[in-house]
Scaffold this motif. Sequence first.
Motif, PDB file in Angstrom:
ATOM      1  N   ALA A   1       0.826  -1.209   0.000  1.00 50.04           N
ATOM      2  CA  ALA A   1       0.000   0.000   0.000  1.00 50.04           C
ATOM      3  C   ALA A   1       0.863   1.264   0.000  1.00 50.04           C
ATOM      4  N   ASP A   2       2.045   1.179  -0.595  1.00 45.49           N
ATOM      5  CA  ASP A   2       2.920   2.348  -0.678  1.00 45.49           C
ATOM      6  C   ASP A   2       2.295   3.423  -1.570  1.00 45.49           C
ATOM      7  N   VAL A   3       2.520   4.673  -1.200  1.00 42.79           N
ATOM      8  CA  VAL A   3       1.979   5.805  -1.952  1.00 42.79           C
ATOM      9  C   VAL A   3       2.947   6.162  -3.082  1.00 42.79           C
ATOM     10  N   THR A   4       2.499   6.028  -4.301  1.00 44.73           N
ATOM     11  CA  THR A   4       3.295   6.405  -5.473  1.00 44.73           C
ATOM     12  C   THR A   4       2.860   7.786  -5.953  1.00 44.73           C
ATOM     13  N   PRO A   5       3.652   8.424  -6.815  1.00 40.58           N
ATOM     14  CA  PRO A   5       3.240   9.740  -7.336  1.00 40.58           C
ATOM     15  C   PRO A   5       1.864   9.723  -7.997  1.00 40.58           C
ATOM     16  N   ASP A   6       1.555   8.682  -8.745  1.00 40.10           N
ATOM     17  CA  ASP A   6       0.244   8.618  -9.408  1.00 40.10           C
ATOM     18  C   ASP A   6      -0.883   8.500  -8.397  1.00 40.10           C
ATOM     19  N   ILE A   7      -0.662   7.712  -7.350  1.00 41.17           N
ATOM     20  CA  ILE A   7      -1.689   7.564  -6.321  1.00 41.17           C
ATOM     21  C   ILE A   7      -1.890   8.878  -5.582  1.00 41.17           C
ATOM     22  N   ARG A   8      -0.801   9.548  -5.243  1.00 38.35           N
ATOM     23  CA  ARG A   8      -0.919  10.836  -4.539  1.00 38.35           C
ATOM     24  C   ARG A   8      -1.617  11.870  -5.412  1.00 38.35           C
ATOM     25  N   LYS A   9      -1.262  11.915  -6.694  1.00 40.22           N
ATOM     26  CA  LYS A   9      -1.874  12.889  -7.602  1.00 40.22           C
ATOM     27  C   LYS A   9      -3.376  12.676  -7.691  1.00 40.22           C
ATOM     28  N   LEU A  10      -3.796  11.409  -7.797  1.00 40.00           N
ATOM     29  CA  LEU A  10      -5.224  11.114  -7.887  1.00 40.00           C
ATOM     30  C   LEU A  10      -5.930  11.462  -6.584  1.00 40.00           C
TER      31      LEU A  10
ATOM     32  N   GLY B   1      -2.292 -18.262  -8.219  1.00 42.23           N
ATOM     33  CA  GLY B   1      -1.244 -18.697  -7.303  1.00 42.23           C
ATOM     34  C   GLY B   1      -1.622 -18.368  -5.878  1.00 42.23           C
ATOM     35  N   ALA B   2      -0.710 -17.701  -5.175  1.00 40.70           N
ATOM     36  CA  ALA B   2      -0.939 -17.379  -3.767  1.00 40.70           C
ATOM     37  C   ALA B   2      -1.722 -16.094  -3.578  1.00 40.70           C
ATOM     38  N   SER B   3      -2.286 -15.534  -4.673  1.00 38.72           N
ATOM     39  CA  SER B   3      -3.004 -14.270  -4.520  1.00 38.72           C
ATOM     40  C   SER B   3      -4.263 -14.419  -3.688  1.00 38.72           C
ATOM     41  N   GLY B   4      -4.646 -15.663  -3.376  1.00 36.76           N
ATOM     42  CA  GLY B   4      -5.729 -15.828  -2.422  1.00 36.76           C
ATOM     43  C   GLY B   4      -5.350 -15.275  -1.065  1.00 36.76           C
ATOM     44  N   PHE B   5      -4.062 -15.103  -0.819  1.00 38.66           N
ATOM     45  CA  PHE B   5      -3.571 -14.585   0.455  1.00 38.66           C
ATOM     46  C   PHE B   5      -2.680 -13.364   0.309  1.00 38.66           C
ATOM     47  N   GLU B   6      -2.197 -13.081  -0.881  1.00 36.69           N
ATOM     48  CA  GLU B   6      -1.256 -11.973  -1.064  1.00 36.69           C
ATOM     49  C   GLU B   6      -1.795 -10.995  -2.094  1.00 36.69           C
ATOM     50  N   PRO B   7      -1.981  -9.727  -1.720  1.00 34.11           N
ATOM     51  CA  PRO B   7      -2.546  -8.757  -2.661  1.00 34.11           C
ATOM     52  C   PRO B   7      -1.513  -8.263  -3.665  1.00 34.11           C
ATOM     53  N   ASN B   8      -2.008  -7.642  -4.706  1.00 33.10           N
ATOM     54  CA  ASN B   8      -1.138  -6.927  -5.635  1.00 33.10           C
ATOM     55  C   ASN B   8      -0.812  -5.560  -5.056  1.00 33.10           C
ATOM     56  N   GLU B   9       0.208  -4.939  -5.589  1.00 37.56           N
ATOM     57  CA  GLU B   9       0.568  -3.598  -5.125  1.00 37.56           C
ATOM     58  C   GLU B   9      -0.503  -2.608  -5.546  1.00 37.56           C
ATOM     59  N   ALA B  10      -0.699  -1.599  -4.700  1.00 42.27           N
ATOM     60  CA  ALA B  10      -1.733  -0.601  -4.969  1.00 42.27           C
ATOM     61  C   ALA B  10      -1.532   0.075  -6.319  1.00 42.27           C
ATOM     62  N   SER B  11      -0.281   0.331  -6.686  1.00 43.18           N
ATOM     63  CA  SER B  11      -0.002   0.982  -7.966  1.00 43.18           C
ATOM     64  C   SER B  11      -0.458   0.123  -9.140  1.00 43.18           C
ATOM     65  N   GLU B  12      -0.317  -1.195  -9.019  1.00 45.33           N
ATOM     66  CA  GLU B  12      -0.756  -2.099 -10.082  1.00 45.33           C
ATOM     67  C   GLU B  12      -2.276  -2.134 -10.174  1.00 45.33           C
TER      68      GLU B  12
END
Length: 401
Positions: free
Chosen positions: A266-275, A309-320
């Motif tokens: 859940a790291d804040v990237t420039p695109d996430i901050r801009k939005l 795969g293991a995404s039943g337990f591991e999320p994708n990055e917020a930027s993705e």
Amino acid sequence: CGQQGVLLGPEGEILRLFILPFVLLAAAFPARAAQAPSSASDTATPGVEIVRQHIDIDVLPNGTYTKLSDQAYRILTEQGRAGSQQITLSYTNGYQSIDIRAAYTLKANGTRIDVDKNSILYGHGATSQPGYEDTRNVTVVYPDLEIGDQVVLVTLFRQTKPWFDGQFGFSMYFGNEMVIKDARLTVTAPAQNFPLVVDAAGVDGGERQAAGGKRLWIWTFHNDTAEKAESLGVFEPGKTPHIALSTFASYADAAKIYADRMKGKADVTPDIRKLADSLTKGMTDPSAKAHALYDWVSSHISYVDIVLGASGFEPNEASEVLATKYGDCKDHVMLLEAMLKAEGIDSTPVLINAGATFELPKAASPFNFNHMITYIPSLHLFADSTARYAAFGVLPDGDQD
């Protein structure tokens, strides 16, 4: 989300493996809310009864295991026949496999009709985004099935790669809504350096003498009379005959293993901050900001029940998630958390069970949960952005207690 599947109740192997008994429960009973009004009799007429349900599990030190299942069900009604004609099992490619050892119709007169190999169908699970899951299905179509016949299925399930290294969890719950003539669960597990919490109630048996470096448990269960399902009833783990095993010592341990997999997601990237800045421009009230961010995520990020795969337990990055504009419940939570963080608002993920279950089983396990939502401490508010039409601050029915 992305973790569904039970064996007469919550199933420990990721809640994603669809095992025959629960499939047949749908054939045996209509939706509870649609059942006929209760009469003076407390007995039910289900569509099937369990003749035999023998399950043998062998657990290895790294958390992988094999499960041999030998199960037979007698068809009692036309509804049961229609619902049992076709049985679908699901597993996750790369982590699990299923082999069909035997599948046949056993006629009432004792004649055995094997399922033709062309009637065992292999395919992919359904998804709303092509190529974004690796669930595999095996569908068995039974021939010449009539009331009074039995459907028999023998399978070998393998957890070839553990969801969590060195960890294991399994649970089996026995309902009273159908006759169960002969149920048996056998479990073997390492005797050394493999602490296993065992919670069993309402069943016969327990641990036997260890041998060959393994601990051994054998349990049996039978239910002679099918009872009517309570309309809009809830699942109460502590009051239902069950067997549950877990290497997790506590729910804190289960929460930690989830939290470790979410670090940095859940790291804040420039695109996430801009939005986030553009959506909250001119706002000073944290509640109004959170409302605006929630509305955007719930309306712009498609909900996809992702099983990759293991995404039943591991999320994708917020930027993705922001880039693809879709994700499962965990992905929604990560993106909303990042956008809130960009505006100085803390939030935290919350694991819940979205079914009619309102208490945690005693044997702690991450497999006891099937959904994730957001909690905003400063507002003392829960939010579920996967529920597109739920207003901010209002949870959908499945999330509420």
